[in-house]
Design an enzyme around this catalytic site. Structure first.
Site, PDB file in Angstrom:
ATOM      1  CE1 TYR A   1      -3.873   1.960   0.488  1.00 39.64           C
ATOM      2  CE2 TYR A   1      -3.352   3.341   1.906  1.00 39.64           C
ATOM      3  CZ  TYR A   1      -3.790   3.197   1.041  1.00 39.64           C
ATOM      4  OH  TYR A   1      -5.195   3.750   1.356  1.00 39.64           O
TER       5      TYR A   1
ATOM      6  CB  SER B   1      -7.402   2.750  -2.719  1.00 38.30           C
ATOM      7  OG  SER B   1      -7.576   3.617  -2.376  1.00 38.30           O
TER       8      SER B   1
ATOM      9  CG  HIS C   1     -12.690   3.029  -3.206  1.00 36.25           C
ATOM     10  ND1 HIS C   1     -11.390   3.305  -3.686  1.00 36.25           N
ATOM     11  CD2 HIS C   1     -11.523   2.590  -2.108  1.00 36.25           C
ATOM     12  CE1 HIS C   1     -10.402   3.501  -3.456  1.00 36.25           C
ATOM     13  NE2 HIS C   1     -10.303   3.231  -2.124  1.00 36.25           N
TER      14      HIS C   1
ATOM     15  CG  ASP D   1     -13.926   3.811  -6.969  1.00 40.67           C
ATOM     16  OD1 ASP D   1     -14.416   4.962  -5.810  1.00 40.67           O
ATOM     17  OD2 ASP D   1     -13.164   3.214  -6.697  1.00 40.67           O
TER      18      ASP D   1
END
Length: 685
Positions: free
Chosen positions: A461, A539, A657, A622
């Site tokens: 991430y 993301s 999302h 999203d």
């Protein structure tokens, strides 16, 4: 179609749009793909063509059905949330296994039978209407709850009689990024909302002018009382929380995703509600742990990059501060006032410890945890010694434990029956050295009998101070069960070691994040752990995957960027994107734009390089990272000369999302992604 044969991509019209940005000319040939997929016929046609191509390709992948079946088995276990006790009644979420959405239940006492209060599974035919935020009143008689439709961040708030089960007439709309906090007397609740957007722009327009309102039960939303707003600072976002004794309203305000907050308090017993600044300036992080009367306890990074705990006397004009738990070697992850104790969760080398302090900061005890893993949540109240905490690890689905903070004795409260044998798997924590010499932690999950090099799926991430601590995932376990290695890299930009770790991976330092992830893949191969490495991220992690694929296309077998931020010149122009400037920088500033253009996935595709197989994932609703990011990135990949391997996009419908996505849609998506990565990574299913 063969999974290894040539692919004829749909033709995507290229425009001549050019934007002047911070003194730089930026071509944007795919600008038209920013049109709303729900209303723009050109975009709809493109989405339909891409979807048909991707589905026909996925149909050719061996093992896709077998992976889906394995996922369904691993997903099929009971999941229970932390219970919230209000007025002697316990509220919690439960999913029996494969239900589309979790069901909200209540118990009249700790060991009483559970009864269903809300079952979202009947709210829509496709299961995509979900229960969002929810909060019982302090006496446990009412329940405010938010409805989320199709994955959108927008919420509609309703109210339920928690005793008789009847739904009240109250309805509050255009709620987003909001908690729900009841007045002490149960007369209504505080919430946060944006102004109603213009028709047709609900899922794309910038979110500005967040404000806090009070809704009194039995009244129309049009009469809701505006409690707090900052029209002179429209970019601020506000959250409100009522103290346990009902006297104080604490308002936390921030401008972006960076953990920097201002605090304001309102005395709800005063004749006139007058906001008073408690902490001025967006300089530090302040997270409420709880209160005792006028004494509020906060986790803060003020003069403490790994955080400490301080108290503030909000009733005093001096707003006196006192250090309770000082800054130390371990990261203070969370804290909670329970009874006359302070329950503190810490991270040591990316694993949790749980300690009990008195309210003066004396260490009273350390709670024995079930193993190496993560305390992923805590619940309790200041008028009781009873607390609950959730615990999980890569090979341990989330368990709920009940804790007596006086004795430090923790007993299992809810433990799922495993759909696998934990003895068949092994979890290791390793480390590797990044390009600049920084040592980065790395978790590995694999079957015990897989001792040599195997196809690895690397997850990361690297942003927004979010820590990737050990946590159970049916998807990760599925990859390991198939004979692969599932790896999680704790790269910079996250919060695993506090503020300095985050700062080392944001704005001008963002390249460190990509260097760390590339070094993780090189380590897995160099140490004989991985025969191939595929990469996956969601993301900001989708941005990560796309960026490293541009920088080292030779290193990866497959890339799976999900709901990623791919156009770093325009992310701030849609919905909540402006909040991300804290982490990415401002495209309107020349020095920031130079950094952003250096790694923006859309702008750094390398013609002439041999790229790995890529399967992009996004969703039509999203409104956090709008799907145009993925649409434009897919169009650019397919138009580039980057080799014969497939570069496809999977577009989910009636999803956003991630939050609220029905179980079946989650399983279908992971099965597609894993089948794709398994084929190109050489993992025999």
């Amino acid at each position: 179609m063969s999974p290894d044969g040539p692919i004829a991509y749909p033709e995507t019209v290229r425009d001549t749009v050019v934007e002047e940005l911070a003194g730089r000319t930026v071509p944007d040939p795919w600008r038209w793909l920013e049109g709303d997929v729900r209303t723009d016929e050109r975009v709809q046609a493109w989405v339909a063509a891409e979807g048909a191509l991707t589905e026909s390709y996925l149909d050719t992948l061996p093992g896709r059905v077998a992976i889906r079946d394995r996922l369904m088995k691993l997903w099929n276990y009971e999941r229970v949330s932390l219970p919230r006790r209000r007025g002697g009644r316990y509220f919690f979420l439960r999913n029996s296994g494969l239900e589309a959405q979790a069901v909200l239940c209540a118990r009249e006492a700790q060991d009483a039978p559970a009864r269903i209060l809300l079952d979202p599974n009947g709210w829509s035919e496709d299961g995509a209407t979900a229960l969002g935020e929810w909060e019982p009143s302090k006496d446990g008689r009412r329940l405010a709850y938010a409805v989320q439709d199709g994955g959108s961040d927008w919420r509609t708030v309703k109210v339920l009689d928690a005793v008789g089960g009847e739904e009240l007439a109250d309805e509050v709309r255009w709620v987003k990024f909001s908690g729900l906090s009841w007045a002490g007397n149960g007369s209504g609740f505080f919430y946060s909302r944006f102004p109603e957007p213009r028709a047709g722009l609900e899922h794309q327009a910038q979110n500005l002018d967040h404000a806090i309102y009070f809704h009194r039960l039995g009244t129309d939303q049009s009469t809701d009382f505006l409690v707090y707003a900052t029209p002179d600072r429209p970019r601020l976002i506000h959250g409100a929380e009522v103290s346990e004794d009902g006297r104080w309203l604490l308002i936390s305000s921030a401008e972006g995703t960076e953990a920097r907050t201002e605090l304001t308090v309102i005395d709800l017993t005063a004749p006139k509600l007058a906001p008073k600044i408690l902490v001025r300036g967006l300089d530090n992080d302040w997270r409420l742990a709880g209160s005792k009367g006028d004494i509020f306890y906060f986790v803060t990074d003020l003069e403490a990059p790994r955080r400490r705990i301080v108290s503030i006397d909000v009733g005093s004009e001096m707003r006196r501060r006192r250090e309770i738990v000082p800054h130390g070697e371990d990261l203070v992850a969370d804290a909670l006032v329970v009874g006359d104790r302070l329950l503190v969760s810490l991270l040591r080398n990316v694993a949790s410890e749980l300690r009990i302090y008195d309210l003066d900061g004396r260490l009273m005890d350390t709670v024995v945890l079930p193993g190496i893993g993560t305390v992923s949540g805590m619940e309790g109240q200041g008028d009781s010694a009873e607390a609950f905490f959730a615990f999980t690890s890569y090979d341990r689905p989330t368990e709920i434990h009940r804790l007596d903070v006086g004795s430090a004795v923790a007993l299992p409260y809810a433990q799922p029956e495993l759909q696998f044998d934990r003895e068949d798997f092994v979890v290791d924590q390793a480390s590797f050295t990044s390009k600049d010499g920084t040592v980065i932690p790395l978790f590995l999950l694999r079957r015990k009998d897989v001792t040599g090099a195997a196809p690895a799926l690397l997850y990361g991430y690297g942003g927004f101070e979010i820590s990737l601590t050990p946590g159970f995932s049916s998807a990760a376990l599925c990859w390991a069960a198939m004979g692969g290695v599932y790896a999680v890299a704790n790269i910079r930009g996250g919060g695993e070691y506090g503020k300095a770790w985050h700062d080392a991976g944001r704005r001008a330092n963002k390249q460190n994040v990509f260097d760390d992830f590339i070094a993780a893949a090189e380590h897995l191969k160099g140490q004989g752990v991985a025969s191939s490495v595929s990469v996956h991220g969601h993301s900001n992690g989708g941005l990560l995957v796309a960026a490293v694929t541009n920088q080292r296309p030779d290193l990866f077998a497959a890339a799976l960027p999900a709901v990623g931020v791919h156009d770093m010149t325009r992310f701030h122009r849609f919905t909540a994107g402006r909040y991300w400037i804290d982490d990415y920088g401002d495209p309107g500033r020349q020095e920031d734009l130079a950094v952003l253009m250096g790694y923006s996935p859309l702008h750094n595709i390398r013609d002439g390089a041999e790229y790995p197989a890529i399967l992009i994932a996004t969703a039509d609703t999203d409104d956090r990272v709008v799907p145009a990011h993925s649409f434009k990135y897919a169009a650019a990949l397919q138009a580039a000369d980057i080799g014969p391997k497939p570069h496809l996009i999977r577009i989910e419908t009636r999803a956003g999302h991630g939050a609220g996505k029905p179980t079946a849609k989650q399983i279908e998506e992971i099965a597609d992604l894993w089948a794709f990565a398994a084929h190109w990574g050489g993992l025999n299913v």
